[in-house]
Design a protein around this motif. Structure first.
Motif, mmCIF file in Angstrom:
data_model
loop_
_atom_site.group_PDB
_atom_site.id
_atom_site.type_symbol
_atom_site.label_atom_id
_atom_site.label_comp_id
_atom_site.label_asym_id
_atom_site.label_seq_id
_atom_site.Cartn_x
_atom_site.Cartn_y
_atom_site.Cartn_z
ATOM 1 N N ASP A 1 79.069 -49.632 -57.265
ATOM 2 C CA ASP A 1 77.795 -49.966 -57.422
ATOM 3 C C ASP A 1 77.784 -51.288 -58.640
ATOM 4 O OD1 ASP A 1 77.176 -47.598 -56.090
ATOM 5 O OD2 ASP A 1 76.647 -46.476 -57.607
ATOM 6 N N GLN A 2 78.643 -51.148 -59.687
ATOM 7 C CA GLN A 2 78.717 -52.361 -60.548
ATOM 8 C C GLN A 2 79.183 -53.525 -59.787
ATOM 9 O OE1 GLN A 2 81.310 -50.880 -63.512
ATOM 10 N NE2 GLN A 2 79.656 -49.576 -64.473
ATOM 11 N N ALA A 3 79.984 -53.457 -59.065
ATOM 12 C CA ALA A 3 80.352 -54.783 -58.446
ATOM 13 C C ALA A 3 79.126 -55.136 -57.560
ATOM 14 C CB ALA A 3 81.408 -54.532 -57.334
ATOM 15 N N HIS A 4 78.603 -54.338 -56.790
ATOM 16 C CA HIS A 4 77.500 -54.765 -56.068
ATOM 17 C C HIS A 4 76.361 -55.477 -56.825
ATOM 18 C CE1 HIS A 4 74.799 -54.811 -52.733
ATOM 19 N NE2 HIS A 4 73.630 -54.070 -53.446
ATOM 20 N N LEU A 5 76.040 -54.765 -57.847
ATOM 21 C CA LEU A 5 75.078 -55.167 -58.890
ATOM 22 C C LEU A 5 75.255 -56.646 -59.686
ATOM 23 C CD1 LEU A 5 72.484 -54.719 -60.590
ATOM 24 C CD2 LEU A 5 73.825 -53.396 -62.370
ATOM 25 N N THR B 1 74.700 -62.502 -59.481
ATOM 26 C CA THR B 1 75.214 -63.691 -59.299
ATOM 27 C C THR B 1 74.522 -64.558 -58.227
ATOM 28 O OG1 THR B 1 77.552 -62.736 -59.839
ATOM 29 C CG2 THR B 1 77.383 -64.980 -58.629
ATOM 30 N N ALA B 2 74.135 -64.002 -57.191
ATOM 31 C CA ALA B 2 73.502 -64.720 -55.966
ATOM 32 C C ALA B 2 72.260 -65.080 -56.618
ATOM 33 C CB ALA B 2 73.295 -63.635 -54.953
ATOM 34 N N THR B 3 71.169 -64.219 -57.541
ATOM 35 C CA THR B 3 70.103 -64.434 -57.960
ATOM 36 C C THR B 3 70.333 -65.634 -58.784
ATOM 37 O OG1 THR B 3 69.343 -62.240 -57.955
ATOM 38 C CG2 THR B 3 67.955 -63.499 -59.357
ATOM 39 N N TYR B 4 71.372 -65.755 -59.765
ATOM 40 C CA TYR B 4 71.260 -66.789 -60.776
ATOM 41 C C TYR B 4 71.728 -68.143 -60.062
ATOM 42 C CZ TYR B 4 73.301 -69.643 -64.626
ATOM 43 O OH TYR B 4 73.672 -70.507 -65.422
ATOM 44 N N VAL B 5 72.469 -67.884 -58.898
ATOM 45 C CA VAL B 5 72.656 -69.184 -58.140
ATOM 46 C C VAL B 5 71.608 -69.912 -57.484
ATOM 47 C CG1 VAL B 5 73.888 -70.120 -55.971
ATOM 48 C CG2 VAL B 5 75.196 -68.700 -57.578
#
Length: 128
Positions: A85-89, A94-98
């Motif tokens: 769950d933490q890795a998915h979050l 990261t995708a949102t930041y990029v």
């Protein structure tokens, strides 16, 4: 003990040897056998008592070990799910930041790649 008594005792056991079992020796042999029987009975009782004590202790230990193993498996499953769950979050963040900062993300990635290349380069290892 007179001579006639000695002769009667020796002839009554059939061997004629004074070292043979006589009427006087028989009770001592019986007592020895009784003592040996009592000792073996006590030993058998001690072994049975030890077994009666050991079996519940072993069963308790086994039950405790099984319970601990089950709790460990469940804890590993829960922690594994938490890590996923933490890795998915982190991946989503990261995708949102990029998406929000594409140029900045590209510069950070390039700097990280350059640093990693420099740390792993053979020429850097040869200098030290």
């Amino acid at each position: 003990m007179n001579t006639s008594t000695s002769t009667n005792i020796a002839s009554s056991n059939g061997s004629g040897s004074p070292a043979s079992k006589t009427g006087a020796d028989r009770p001592a042999a019986d007592r020895g056998r009784d003592i040996a029987n009592q000792t073996f009975d006590q030993l058998a009782h001690a072994v049975e008592s030890a077994r009666a004590t050991a079996v519940p202790a072993i069963e308790k230990f086994t039950t405790g070990a099984e319970s601990m193993a089950q709790r460990s498996v469940e804890l590993a499953r829960v922690k594994s799910q938490q890590m996923r769950d933490q890795a998915h979050l982190a991946s989503e963040k990261t995708a949102t930041y990029v998406r929000q900062e594409p140029v900045k993300s590209l510069l950070i990635a390039a700097a990280a790649g350059a640093l990693l290349a420099w740390l792993l380069s053979p020429s850097k290892r040869d200098r030290h």
